[in-house]
Scaffold this active site. Structure first.
Site, PDB file in Angstrom:
ATOM      1  N   HIS A  78      23.361   9.969  11.146  1.00  0.00           N
ATOM      2  CA  HIS A  78      22.228   9.299  11.788  1.00  0.00           C
ATOM      3  C   HIS A  78      21.491  10.184  12.800  1.00  0.00           C
ATOM      4  O   HIS A  78      20.280  10.320  12.753  1.00  0.00           O
ATOM      5  CB  HIS A  78      22.682   8.028  12.514  1.00  0.00           C
ATOM      6  CG  HIS A  78      23.469   7.093  11.650  1.00  0.00           C
ATOM      7  ND1 HIS A  78      23.077   6.753  10.380  1.00  0.00           N
ATOM      8  CD2 HIS A  78      24.622   6.425  11.866  1.00  0.00           C
ATOM      9  CE1 HIS A  78      23.952   5.903   9.862  1.00  0.00           C
ATOM     10  NE2 HIS A  78      24.906   5.695  10.740  1.00  0.00           N
ATOM     11  N   ASP A  86      20.981   6.184   4.503  1.00  0.00           N
ATOM     12  CA  ASP A  86      21.205   6.274   5.943  1.00  0.00           C
ATOM     13  C   ASP A  86      20.254   5.239   6.525  1.00  0.00           C
ATOM     14  O   ASP A  86      19.037   5.467   6.545  1.00  0.00           O
ATOM     15  CB  ASP A  86      20.885   7.668   6.480  1.00  0.00           C
ATOM     16  CG  ASP A  86      21.231   7.770   7.955  1.00  0.00           C
ATOM     17  OD1 ASP A  86      21.028   6.781   8.679  1.00  0.00           O
ATOM     18  OD2 ASP A  86      21.725   8.824   8.390  1.00  0.00           O
ATOM     19  N   HIS A  87      20.799   4.094   6.956  1.00  0.00           N
ATOM     20  CA  HIS A  87      19.888   2.987   7.271  1.00  0.00           C
ATOM     21  C   HIS A  87      18.981   3.298   8.462  1.00  0.00           C
ATOM     22  O   HIS A  87      17.967   2.647   8.649  1.00  0.00           O
ATOM     23  CB  HIS A  87      20.647   1.668   7.452  1.00  0.00           C
ATOM     24  CG  HIS A  87      21.520   1.626   8.648  1.00  0.00           C
ATOM     25  ND1 HIS A  87      22.802   2.106   8.646  1.00  0.00           N
ATOM     26  CD2 HIS A  87      21.296   1.169   9.890  1.00  0.00           C
ATOM     27  CE1 HIS A  87      23.316   1.937   9.842  1.00  0.00           C
ATOM     28  NE2 HIS A  87      22.431   1.380  10.615  1.00  0.00           N
TER      29      HIS A  87
END
Ligand code: NAP
Length: 500
Positions: A256, A193-194
């Site tokens: 996110h 999950d950047h």
């Protein structure tokens, strides 16, 4: 903005060097499945190049692209040269760029076929770290995992990296976890999950857990509410078909926004260790109360002067998929009962921004005749476009004009103090790929976290899909539907303005 460091003392050269120190990772072979795709071109390979230039990736490392397209090493290198020049910029140092490109190779492989696997096996060196990046559609994860194991390419020490979407509901996420678990242990799986790779997200943990200052106030007694906003200016044009099967809740909230919520709300882990941190995040997700219908606003952008509306972009005139969602979320535990968390995300909004705002309560009594100028302290954590963190405080307005109060932001991001090093922080992908090579899973989602997040979102999405209510229309360039503003107004609160 007041620089917190220089207001007190300048950060020393030694300290700056320590903060920005680059520790090279050990030698590795990284295989990128989907190497001809958008993510590999835009993020993964340029990110690796930047880490190479920074001295973090050793020149002995090997990066092997794999996809169905038939091409040789040189053609792949030329494609990646173009990608680096496009996404990092022209004018790269020629010697450095060609040294990096020499580390690249390519094998044509069909994830569902038999060709190419023997060649890949021959290319992967024994005795170094092995990582396999699954930058392909999730439907191929099982095929690749199975063939890596069957061909003896991956072993118990290998790492695999998987991308979102990790399922589209609890059942599909469970199935995906089970597929990967057939061939890999949980401690080998890195679910990206950047958002978790952003500098500021990690700084948030440092601010919370390396200082005595905030933690005593970090609870319902002192925090009035928290806002998490992820706003985009773009619509869904170009990926309308994919998005129409997803929507803002699946595409952004389940992953996110919930990850950010967890980091804000979690208890201090006993150690900064992958499972300790993820155990605490999981407890937050499990403590989320089911949402009532009045705590949810769904929206869909309409056409504007700059472009078509959602229905045209999605090429589905009857679509009830939301391109915007706002939620009032409650966490049922001792720390947070009474403090709402407001989450919102959407497409075609006023500005592109991702931020978390923690609004503290007002002092119980004001001794100043400030004529209503007093404002609550806010900790603003900005994730994009410009990462940073600041705390708003009330001070006396300088000068002889009497005791007038003014709100000023204290900069807590230290970018100024660190000069060029501070402003040239690695992109989230760069940091996360280096963590994969280092074998550090702290910033990656564990399988049970992903499943718990789906378990919370499934009934909400299920109710929408079973009902017939359409999302509220909103104008492009706005802050979303009026209903979203009312979600806070009815609690006597306001959203922080969406601005870059
Ligand atoms: P993409 O541009 O469509 O690329 C897909 C890649 O998969 C291509 O390299 C394609 O190459 C390869 N591929 C397709 N079928 C294959 C097969 N049978 N065997 C081997 N390779 C195959 O997709 P992307 O945007 O790069 O996204 C990759 C993954 O990352 C997806 O899961 C996506 O959801 C996720 N993701 C992407 C982004 C992004 O910004 N792009 C962001 C977050 C998550 P060939 O046609 O040559 O085989």
């Amino acid at each position: 903005m007041l620089p917190l460091t220089s207001a007190n003392r300048q950060i020393s050269d030694e300290e700056a060097a320590m903060v920005s120190r680059i520790i090279p990772v050990e030698d590795f072979d990284l295989v990128i499945f989907g190497a001809t795709g958008d993510l590999a071109r835009r993020k993964i390979v340029p990110g690796l190049y930047r880490r190479f230039v920074a001295g973090q990736v050793p020149d002995s490392a090997r990066i092997i692209g794999a996809a169905r397209t038939r091409q040789d090493d040189d053609a792949f290198r030329a494609e990646m040269r173009a990608a680096i020049e496009e996404f990092i910029g022209p004018g790269q140092d020629p010697a450095q760029l060609s040294a990096f490109l020499d580390m690249l190779g390519y094998v044509a492989i069909d994830a569902r076929g038999t060709d190419g696997w023997a060649e890949l096996k021959a290319r992967v060196r024994p005795g170094v770290v092995h990582a396999f990046y699954f930058s392909v559609a999730p439907a191929l994860f099982g095929d690749i995992a199975e063939r890596l194991a069957a061909n003896g390419i991956a072993d118990a020490d290998s790492r695999i990296v998987v991308e979102k979407p990790f399922g589209r509901d609890l059942a599909t996420a469970r199935a995906l976890n089970a597929t990967l678990a057939r061939h890999f242990d949980e401690n080998q799986i890195y679910r990206i999950d950047h958002y978790l790779g952003k500098e500021t997200v990690q700084n948030l943990m440092a601010v919370r857990f390396a200082n005595i200052l905030f933690e005593p106030l970090w609870n319902a007694q002192y925090v009035d509410h928290v806002q998490i906003t992820v706003a985009e200016t773009v619509g869904v044009g170009g990926r309308g078909e994919y998005y129409d099967h997803s929507g803002a809740m699946r595409d952004m909230v389940q992953n996110h926004l919930m990850q950010l919520l967890c980091l804000i709300a979690m208890e201090p882990p006993y150690h900064f260790d992958p499972d300790a941190v993820r155990d605490e995040k999981l407890k937050v997700i499990r403590a989320l109360e089911p949402l009532a219908a009045e705590d949810i606003v769904r929206g869909q952008y309409v056409a504007g002067p700059d472009g078509p509306g959602y229905l045209e972009d999605a090429e589905n005139p009857l679509s009830r998929t939301e391109s915007f969602v706002a939620l009032k979320v409650r966490i049922a535990n001792w720390r947070w009962t009474g403090t709402p968390f407001y989450l919102r995300t959407g497409k075609r909004l006023r500005a592109r921004t991702s931020e978390i705002v923690v609004t503290f309560k007002e002092p119980p009594h004001s001794i100043f005749d400030d004529g209503g100028t007093h404002k609550a302290n806010q900790l603003v954590i900005k994730l994009q476009p410009n990462e940073g963190m600041h705390l708003t405080v009330m001070i006396k307005e300088p000068g002889p004009g009497g005791m007038r109060l003014v709100q000023v932001p204290l900069d807590m991001s230290f970018a100024d103090a660190l000069g060029a090093e501070g402003s040239d922080m690695p992109d989230a992908y760069e940091r996360l790929i280096m963590d994969v090579i280092r074998g550090n899973q702290t910033l990656f989602m564990r399988g049970d976290e992903v499943e718990a997040a789906w378990a919370w979102t499934d009934p909400i999405i299920g109710a929408w899909e079973a009902g017939s209510k359409r999302p509220e229309p909103y104008d492009p360039g706005s802050s979303g539907p009026e209903e979203a503003l009312r979600l806070l107004h009815r609690d006597n609160r306001r959203w922080r303005e969406i601005r870059p």
